[in-house]
Design a protein around this motif. Structure first.
Motif, PDB file in Angstrom:
ATOM      1  N   ARG A 203       0.891  -1.311   0.099  1.00 36.74           N
ATOM      2  CA  ARG A 203      -0.151   0.023   0.107  1.00 36.74           C
ATOM      3  C   ARG A 203       0.830   1.153   0.024  1.00 36.74           C
ATOM      4  N   GLY A 204       1.886   1.072  -0.492  1.00 39.64           N
ATOM      5  CA  GLY A 204       3.104   2.198  -0.774  1.00 39.64           C
ATOM      6  C   GLY A 204       4.033   2.389   0.240  1.00 39.64           C
ATOM      7  N   ARG A 205       3.672   1.423   1.412  1.00 46.75           N
ATOM      8  CA  ARG A 205       4.545   1.452   2.645  1.00 46.75           C
ATOM      9  C   ARG A 205       6.152   1.044   2.146  1.00 46.75           C
ATOM     10  N   LEU A 206       6.204   0.367   1.393  1.00 43.41           N
ATOM     11  CA  LEU A 206       7.666  -0.125   0.797  1.00 43.41           C
ATOM     12  C   LEU A 206       8.441   0.755   0.312  1.00 43.41           C
ATOM     13  N   LEU A 207       7.591   1.771  -0.239  1.00 41.75           N
ATOM     14  CA  LEU A 207       8.275   2.409  -1.160  1.00 41.75           C
ATOM     15  C   LEU A 207       9.562   3.854  -0.595  1.00 41.75           C
ATOM     16  N   ALA A 208       9.397   4.162   0.548  1.00 43.15           N
ATOM     17  CA  ALA A 208      10.404   4.916   1.310  1.00 43.15           C
ATOM     18  C   ALA A 208      11.475   4.046   1.946  1.00 43.15           C
ATOM     19  N   THR A 223      11.528   2.503  -6.951  1.00 41.28           N
ATOM     20  CA  THR A 223      11.243   1.367  -6.148  1.00 41.28           C
ATOM     21  C   THR A 223      10.029   0.820  -6.276  1.00 41.28           C
ATOM     22  N   ALA A 224       9.135   1.262  -6.873  1.00 43.68           N
ATOM     23  CA  ALA A 224       7.710   0.595  -7.024  1.00 43.68           C
ATOM     24  C   ALA A 224       8.171  -0.525  -8.329  1.00 43.68           C
ATOM     25  N   GLN A 225       8.953  -0.200  -9.356  1.00 42.51           N
ATOM     26  CA  GLN A 225       9.133  -1.083 -10.314  1.00 42.51           C
ATOM     27  C   GLN A 225      10.149  -2.417  -9.577  1.00 42.51           C
ATOM     28  N   PRO A 240      -0.736  -4.406  -8.572  1.00 48.21           N
ATOM     29  CA  PRO A 240      -0.571  -2.891  -8.101  1.00 48.21           C
ATOM     30  C   PRO A 240      -1.694  -2.085  -8.513  1.00 48.21           C
ATOM     31  N   LYS A 241      -1.848  -1.236  -7.578  1.00 45.83           N
ATOM     32  CA  LYS A 241      -3.135  -0.314  -7.715  1.00 45.83           C
ATOM     33  C   LYS A 241      -2.533   0.905  -7.806  1.00 45.83           C
ATOM     34  N   THR A 242      -3.078   2.092  -8.808  1.00 42.72           N
ATOM     35  CA  THR A 242      -2.759   3.487  -8.685  1.00 42.72           C
ATOM     36  C   THR A 242      -3.776   3.999  -9.365  1.00 42.72           C
ATOM     37  N   GLU A 250       4.546   3.120 -15.436  1.00 38.84           N
ATOM     38  CA  GLU A 250       5.729   2.630 -14.559  1.00 38.84           C
ATOM     39  C   GLU A 250       5.542   1.406 -14.211  1.00 38.84           C
ATOM     40  N   ASN A 251       4.539   1.228 -13.487  1.00 43.36           N
ATOM     41  CA  ASN A 251       4.510  -0.190 -12.961  1.00 43.36           C
ATOM     42  C   ASN A 251       4.318  -1.355 -14.086  1.00 43.36           C
ATOM     43  N   LEU A 252       3.538  -0.891 -15.151  1.00 42.08           N
ATOM     44  CA  LEU A 252       3.514  -2.187 -16.232  1.00 42.08           C
ATOM     45  C   LEU A 252       4.754  -2.334 -16.885  1.00 42.08           C
TER      46      LEU A 252
END
Ligand code: A2P
Length: 285
Positions: A203-208, A223-225, A240-242, A250-252
């Protein structure tokens, strides 16, 4: 085996003859009024796999987007799920009819049991799950759902279902670099059940996380990739959801990122962190 990781080809997995695109667009928490536009943009970016659920309250908008996209129905893989309050044979069949009415489809690509009934709630938990599964099996045999599976099932929930005529083809679980659920993933691998990842970015927590941002920067990816490519490297299908078009792209694109053995080993050494705290037995639904 229903599913074999070696069969991953052309960015798709194969579940008992049903091809499923190896990345999906998650729609949980996308507000109803934004869903049609978001799914339409996701399809425009190239996603061909959309994940929704009765509980998300956005099936109608998802179906509208698929129709408005101009794509052929058979070119988009859509998953939905039966909610916890509809467990049981009759209620599941009725819930499926409502889902199909909302989506406006005449078949569904995959139908999942959203959460297992669990021993902490009722001694009859296994019976309830089997009755729900019987309805799922019937929908599959009638061709109304091309594939059937479960979500948030742990090995002890899966056991009885694996011994039925048509065992689950997929298990969609919370899965990301920080939350790897090795017992469930290993069980699914052993039994040929495709694992799908909800919350592949935590839920975005990993990105930082600085350990992850450092590896991503070294590889020239976001980082999302990194999180998405890591799921794929484990043979797990990320959802992934955005709501943002640039992030959708980017995610694709992460699906074409190949991580090195060194990256995978460095990620593997990171201890668990950032789980949602949702336990299918303790505080599931
Ligand atoms: P947003 O919808 O504002 O883009 P998960 O898929 O693990 O549930 O994570 C979803 C969360 O991650 C959302 O808050 C989403 O925010 C955010 N997110 C999704 N893709 C990206 C990305 N590429 N970069 C940064 N944040 C992202």
């Amino acid at each position: 085996m229903w599913y074999n990781a070696d069969m991953k080809a052309n960015n798709a997995y194969c579940m008992r003859g049903v091809s499923v695109p190896a990345i999906g667009f998650g729609t949980y928490l996308i507000p109803k009024e934004k869903t049609e536009d978001c799914v339409l943009r996701a399809l425009g970016c190239g996603y061909r796999h959309i994940d929704t659920a009765a509980f998300y309250g956005n099936e109608r908008e998802t179906g509208n987007a698929v129709r408005r996209s101009g794509l052929k129905r058979e070119d988009v893989f859509v998953t939905s799920k039966v909610w916890a309050s509809d467990r049981g044979y009759e209620k599941t069949l009725a819930a499926f009819d409502r889902t199909m009415n909302e989506l406006g489809f005449d078949y569904l690509d995959m139908y999942l049991i959203h959460w297992p009934e669990s021993p902490s709630r009722t001694p009859d938990w296994e019976k309830v799950n089997l009755a729900t599964w019987q309805a799922m099996t019937e929908l599959y045999k009638a061709g109304r759902a091309k594939a059937i599976g479960v979500s948030n099932f742990l090995p002890h929930h899966l056991g009885a279902l694996m011994r039925t005529e048509i065992p689950p083809m997929a298990d969609q679980i919370e899965y990301n670099i920080g939350t790897r659920q090795p017992e469930t993933v290993n069980y699914c691998r052993k039994h040929g059940v495709l694992v799908e990842a909800w919350s592949p970015l935590g839920r975005g927590r990993l990105l930082a996380d600085e350990r992850l941002t450092a590896i991503a920067a070294k590889r020239g990816i976001t980082t999302a990739q990194l999180c998405i490519a890591w799921c794929a490297s484990q043979g797990v299908l990320p959802l992934p959801k955005t709501t943002d078009t640039a992030r959708m792209r980017e995610n694709l694109a992460a699906l074409s990122v190949r991580l090195s053995d060194e990256d995978i080993a460095a990620i593997g050494a990171i201890p668990p962190f950032g789980a949602s705290g949702r336990d299918p037995d303790a505080n599931g639904f």
